[in-house]
Design an enzyme around this catalytic site. Structure first.
Site, PDB file in Angstrom:
ATOM      1  N   HIS A  19       0.851  -1.195   0.000  1.00  0.00           N
ATOM      2  CA  HIS A  19       0.000   0.000   0.000  1.00  0.00           C
ATOM      3  C   HIS A  19       0.890   1.250   0.000  1.00  0.00           C
ATOM      4  CE1 HIS A  19      -4.017  -1.831   1.312  1.00  0.00           C
ATOM      5  NE2 HIS A  19      -3.189  -2.847   1.127  1.00  0.00           N
ATOM      6  N   ASN A 327       2.435  -4.947  -6.909  1.00  0.00           N
ATOM      7  CA  ASN A 327       3.571  -4.042  -7.119  1.00  0.00           C
ATOM      8  C   ASN A 327       4.710  -4.758  -7.828  1.00  0.00           C
ATOM      9  OD1 ASN A 327       2.967  -1.378  -5.697  1.00  0.00           O
ATOM     10  ND2 ASN A 327       2.316  -2.920  -4.233  1.00  0.00           N
TER      11      ASN A 327
HETATM   12  N1  UDP Z   1      10.353  -5.118  -2.292  1.00  0.00           N
HETATM   13  C1  UDP Z   1      11.606  -4.534  -2.218  1.00  0.00           C
HETATM   14  N2  UDP Z   1      12.657  -5.313  -1.824  1.00  0.00           N
HETATM   15  C2  UDP Z   1      12.542  -6.640  -1.515  1.00  0.00           C
HETATM   16  C3  UDP Z   1      11.266  -7.243  -1.629  1.00  0.00           C
HETATM   17  C4  UDP Z   1      10.190  -6.452  -2.020  1.00  0.00           C
HETATM   18  O1  UDP Z   1      11.793  -3.349  -2.515  1.00  0.00           O
HETATM   19  O2  UDP Z   1      13.560  -7.255  -1.148  1.00  0.00           O
HETATM   20  C5  UDP Z   1       9.201  -4.254  -2.663  1.00  0.00           C
HETATM   21  C6  UDP Z   1       8.748  -4.524  -4.094  1.00  0.00           C
HETATM   22  O3  UDP Z   1       9.532  -3.731  -4.980  1.00  0.00           O
HETATM   23  C7  UDP Z   1       7.273  -4.145  -4.030  1.00  0.00           C
HETATM   24  C8  UDP Z   1       6.873  -4.371  -2.579  1.00  0.00           C
HETATM   25  O4  UDP Z   1       8.078  -4.551  -1.850  1.00  0.00           O
HETATM   26  O5  UDP Z   1       7.126  -2.758  -4.365  1.00  0.00           O
HETATM   27  C9  UDP Z   1       6.038  -5.627  -2.386  1.00  0.00           C
HETATM   28  O6  UDP Z   1       4.741  -5.381  -2.822  1.00  0.00           O
HETATM   29  P1  UDP Z   1       3.859  -6.473  -3.595  1.00  0.00           P
HETATM   30  O7  UDP Z   1       2.540  -5.848  -3.926  1.00  0.00           O
HETATM   31  O8  UDP Z   1       4.617  -7.032  -4.735  1.00  0.00           O
HETATM   32  O9  UDP Z   1       3.704  -7.677  -2.551  1.00  0.00           O
HETATM   33  P2  UDP Z   1       3.233  -7.812  -0.997  1.00  0.00           P
HETATM   34  O10 UDP Z   1       4.400  -7.389  -0.188  1.00  0.00           O
HETATM   35  O11 UDP Z   1       2.011  -6.978  -0.754  1.00  0.00           O
HETATM   36  O12 UDP Z   1       2.938  -9.274  -0.862  1.00  0.00           O
END
Ligand code: UDP
Length: 398
Positions: A19, A327
């Protein structure tokens, strides 16, 4: 009623990475392109983690573009603890505390001479509607998942399946939209690009003004990233520099999903068989006592958290094994990286349907592989086109 002469947007986001990322990009874009006053508000717990490496972790502050103003959800010290808290109980307490404290925050902004003229809120925060309504402030939902997922829920909740308890929160959201429609067409901003989800957007357009508002993640990689997790100190970008173009498999399952030891073992086996270098994100909170020892060496690197967009933009990354969080899905498409989808829950199965499949298939040299890479590039170009042509991110429509 709020004073409309000075536009002031208040973003209220649920304290999850998925979010915070799109809402923060949106907030920055709005502040940069319109000069409007923008305040970004999430829980104290998330705020502390976002700014843990700065002196601002325990206070509200302005970074020259945006004011960061956290609120208490009653879980300031530990946030939601998966292992010990009942999710439904947490949601109820989260809602009661947050509703009270965001209402106070809105009043304080009025008293301080900075009344809010529009509230932007992300999925799951349906209570925001009540407090903005009480104070006569217009509000708009920023749907941070795919338009296809929005359209699916939209038609589902208008159908005959209303009694499913698990979907209570979302049902409430779609009821709000229905009530709004009695007065005028609901307006929803959706974290997507027009060209990617034409059919889904069209399928709700009679009842909802669904405005695509995806962002290009590369835009803000040098400003506040808003991470809830500390970036690993390992020199993973330098490590990527040593690898051949398109050779590395990047594996990450986002900020929430937890892998069981058995699942990790299966991944390790598959990676070994693929004989390709890999960079794997295994978060600290996914490292149980009985941690699987994942082999690290010249061609294998495991990190706790990385700057994913930077990694996906690196020429050495040839494939992204992802849980298909929205994302991550958007980022892989914008960076033109072919993906292998391993969806876990909520919207991820639908997102996976929007992606291409198969590790060897996407990284190989066969006709089909070349075609998949061509399509990934085409999707990236379409996103860039949409942003350049202004069909996305047009703040005037908002
Ligand atoms: N992300 C990051 N580094 C990591 C793992 C994830 O920057 O090592 C970021 C990724 O770029 C994304 C977010 O965390 O923007 C994860 O959001 P997503 O909607 O993909 O998944 P959720 O965390 O809600 O399952």
């Amino acid at each position: 009623m709020a004073d409309n002469s000075q536009p002031h947007f208040l973003f209220i986001t649920y304290p999850m990475q998925s979010h915070i990322n799109p809402a923060l990009h949106f907030a920055k874009h709005l502040a940069t392109t319109t000069g409007a006053t923008v305040t970004f508000s999430t829980t104290i717990f998330a705020h502390r983690r976002m700014f843990s490496s700065t002196p601002n972790s325990d206070k509200s502050f302005n970074d020259g573009l945006i004011t960061y103003l956290p609120f208490s959800d009653g879980f300031d010290e530990e946030g939601y603890k998966r292992a010990t808290m009942d999710l439904m109980e947490y949601f109820l307490l989260f809602r009661t505390n947050s509703k009270r404290n965001v209402s106070i925050l809105l009043n304080d902004l009025v008293t301080g001479g900075r009344p809010v003229t529009c509230v932007v809120y992300t999925n799951l925060l349906t209570w925001v509607k009540d407090i903005a309504g009480e104070q006569g402030i217009p509000l708009v939902l920023y749907w941070i998942q795919a338009a296809t997922v929005f359209a699916t829920y939209y038609h589902f909740f208008r159908g005959c399946f209303e009694s499913l308890i698990m979907l209570n929160l979302l049902r409430e959201l779609f009821k709000i939209l229905d009530r709004e429609q009695e007065k005028m067409k609901s307006r929803v901003l959706i974290n997507t690009f027009q060209e990617w989800e034409i059919d889904a957007l069209a399928s709700v357009c009679n009842e909802v003004e669904a405005i695509p508002f995806g962002h290009l993640p590369k835009e803000y990689t040098n400003s506040v990233a808003g991470y809830l997790f500390g970036e690993d100190e390992k020199k993973y970008m330098e490590w990527l520099d040593t690898k051949e173009e398109g050779s590395v498999v990047y594996i990450s399952f986002g900020s929430v999903s937890v892998m069981k030891k058995e699942q990790m073992e299966e991944i390790v086996k598959a990676l070994k068989e693929s004989k390709r270098p890999y960079l794997w994100v295994v978060r600290k909170d996914n490292r149980e006592e009985e941690l699987l020892a994942i082999e690290e060496g010249e061609d294998e690197m495991v990190v706790e958290w990385c700057s994913q967009v930077k990694v996906l933009s690196h020429r050495a990354v040839g494939c992204f094994v992802t849980h298909c969080g929205w994302n991550s899905t958007l980022e892989s498409l914008v960076c033109g990286v072919p993906t292998v989808g391993v969806p876990h829950w909520t919207d991820q199965a639908i997102n996976a349907k929007l992606l291409v499949r198969g590790l060897e298939l996407v990284m190989g040299e066969g006709e089909k592989s070349v075609d998949i890479r061509r399509k990934a590039k085409m999707l990236k170009d379409k996103a860039l086109e949409a942003v350049t042509a202004g069909t996305n991110q047009d703040c005037r429509r908002f």
